[in-house]
Design an enzyme around this catalytic site. Structure first.
Site, PDB file in Angstrom:
ATOM      1  N   ILE A   1       0.854  -1.116   0.020  1.00  0.00           N
ATOM      2  CA  ILE A   1      -0.194  -0.184  -0.161  1.00  0.00           C
ATOM      3  C   ILE A   1       0.966   1.070   0.170  1.00  0.00           C
ATOM      4  O   ILE A   1       0.604   2.259  -0.764  1.00  0.00           O
ATOM      5  CB  ILE A   1      -0.932  -0.083   1.363  1.00  0.00           C
ATOM      6  CG1 ILE A   1      -1.965  -1.093   1.186  1.00  0.00           C
ATOM      7  CG2 ILE A   1      -1.533   1.346   1.303  1.00  0.00           C
ATOM      8  CD1 ILE A   1      -2.873  -1.426   2.063  1.00  0.00           C
TER       9      ILE A   1
ATOM     10  N   SER B   1      -5.171   2.753   8.633  1.00  0.00           N
ATOM     11  CA  SER B   1      -5.528   1.728   9.624  1.00  0.00           C
ATOM     12  C   SER B   1      -5.880   0.551   8.965  1.00  0.00           C
ATOM     13  O   SER B   1      -5.401  -0.007   7.748  1.00  0.00           O
ATOM     14  CB  SER B   1      -6.529   2.405  10.405  1.00  0.00           C
ATOM     15  OG  SER B   1      -7.012   1.671  11.490  1.00  0.00           O
TER      16      SER B   1
ATOM     17  N   LYS C   1      -4.431  -0.147  16.002  1.00  0.00           N
ATOM     18  CA  LYS C   1      -5.007   0.553  15.025  1.00  0.00           C
ATOM     19  C   LYS C   1      -6.257   1.367  15.646  1.00  0.00           C
ATOM     20  O   LYS C   1      -6.509   2.578  15.157  1.00  0.00           O
ATOM     21  CB  LYS C   1      -5.767  -0.427  13.922  1.00  0.00           C
ATOM     22  CG  LYS C   1      -4.686  -0.859  13.125  1.00  0.00           C
ATOM     23  CD  LYS C   1      -3.635   0.027  12.237  1.00  0.00           C
ATOM     24  CE  LYS C   1      -2.797  -0.669  11.468  1.00  0.00           C
ATOM     25  NZ  LYS C   1      -1.762   0.354  11.024  1.00  0.00           N
TER      26      LYS C   1
ATOM     27  N   TYR D   1      -2.896  -6.081  17.363  1.00  0.00           N
ATOM     28  CA  TYR D   1      -2.877  -5.210  16.032  1.00  0.00           C
ATOM     29  C   TYR D   1      -3.998  -4.377  15.929  1.00  0.00           C
ATOM     30  O   TYR D   1      -4.057  -3.239  15.600  1.00  0.00           O
ATOM     31  CB  TYR D   1      -3.061  -6.154  14.964  1.00  0.00           C
ATOM     32  CG  TYR D   1      -3.316  -5.692  13.459  1.00  0.00           C
ATOM     33  CD1 TYR D   1      -1.932  -4.625  13.234  1.00  0.00           C
ATOM     34  CD2 TYR D   1      -4.200  -5.960  12.602  1.00  0.00           C
ATOM     35  CE1 TYR D   1      -2.151  -4.210  11.869  1.00  0.00           C
ATOM     36  CE2 TYR D   1      -4.228  -5.250  11.537  1.00  0.00           C
ATOM     37  CZ  TYR D   1      -3.236  -4.371  11.144  1.00  0.00           C
ATOM     38  OH  TYR D   1      -3.179  -3.905   9.874  1.00  0.00           O
TER      39      TYR D   1
ATOM     40  N   ASP E   1      14.179   3.205  10.432  1.00  0.00           N
ATOM     41  CA  ASP E   1      13.486   2.086  11.509  1.00  0.00           C
ATOM     42  C   ASP E   1      12.591   2.924  12.123  1.00  0.00           C
ATOM     43  O   ASP E   1      13.080   3.624  13.184  1.00  0.00           O
ATOM     44  CB  ASP E   1      14.390   1.242  12.334  1.00  0.00           C
ATOM     45  CG  ASP E   1      13.724   0.148  12.997  1.00  0.00           C
ATOM     46  OD1 ASP E   1      12.596   0.351  13.176  1.00  0.00           O
ATOM     47  OD2 ASP E   1      14.432  -0.707  13.847  1.00  0.00           O
TER      48      ASP E   1
END
Length: 267
Positions: free
Chosen positions: A18, A149, A175, A171, A71
């Site tokens: 993405i 997100s 988000k 996870y 990083d």
């Protein structure tokens, strides 16, 4: 003149997937784009994709991009990315925080080092990088911040629950935190002419990470989404009027439909 001619953008997590597509879309509209990730060259990571490949592709299409290896789990790298962009390209108009690192482990056995790293990259980094770009945006009275997100931020529906958790709780926490940060910041900087939005895929995008974790298994084609939808939706959100197009927690196809953009023409 292209829509983003003269604008400077930073896209994190832009070596593949993405992020790479968003960077290419912004460059195609005239923006000078700093792409950042940990993977400098092909072969540096088990997945295909690298900053070198993304920058070369943008250059071959007539765009401008620079690679900044970094990083986002390290504060010094976050600062260096912003400072390098400003030095080489100029004041930052657009910040797209897309980078993520994810471990799928049940809460009962989730490792602390994984927990800390996920929040560092997916929550702390977007927060701190927004802090770093805001002074210049406020000074110029314009800017766009876009956080990427996932549907994982939604609450599981139950009881009963259809299946045991697949280790995605942390996870989803990251988000959900990112989305609340987005709407809060949007309210804080609205009077400064700065738009802050959060964008998720409407369906599953088969990025290298998704395939690696097997998240595409048993997902029917109709629930999958072309990555071009995310790139075009991101473009729409970073070119919209900050007076009206801000504070949104939205999904790619939903925002494209809302804005009257023909998704069929994108693929």
């Amino acid at each position: 003149m292209s829509e983003l001619s003269g604008k400077v953008a930073v896209v994190t997590g832009a070596s593949r997937g993405i992020g790479a597509h968003i960077a290419a879309r912004l460059a195609s509209a005239g923006a000078s784009v700093a792409v950042t990730a940990r993977t400098a060259e092909e072969g540096d990571h088990p997945f295909d994709g690298s900053l070198a490949t993304v920058v070369a592709g943008i250059g071959d299409s007539g765009g401008v991009a620079i690679p900044i290896v970094g990083d986002l789990g390290k504060q010094q790298d976050r600062h260096r990315i912003i400072e390098t962009t400003q030095k080489e390209l100029g004041p930052i108009d657009i910040l797209v925080s897309n980078a993520a690192v994810t471990y799928f482990e049940p809460v009962a056995v989730f490792e602390e080092k994984h927990f800390r790293l996920m929040f560092e990259v997916q929550v702390r980094a977007p927060f701190e990088m927004a802090q770093l770009v805001l002074p210049s945006m406020r000074e110029r009275g314009s800017g766009w911040i876009l956080n990427i997100s996932s549907g994982a931020a939604r609450h599981p529906q139950g009881p009963p629950y259809a299946m045991r958790g697949g280790g995605g709780t942390v996870y989803g926490m990251c988000k959900a935190a990112l989305e609340r940060f987005t709407t809060g910041l949007a309210s804080e900087v609205y009077s400064d002419g700065i738009a802050v939005n959060v964008l998720s895929p409407s369906g599953l995008v088969r990025t290298p990470g998704v395939v690696h974790h097997g998240l595409d298994r048993n997902v029917p084609v109709e629930r999958q989404e072309p990555v071009e939808f995310m790139a075009e939706a991101a473009y729409a959100l970073v070119t919209g009027d900050p007076a009206t197009l801000t504070g949104k927690v939205t999904y790619a196809k939903a925002i494209l439909d809302e804005l009257g953009i023909d998704t069929a023409a994108l693929v």
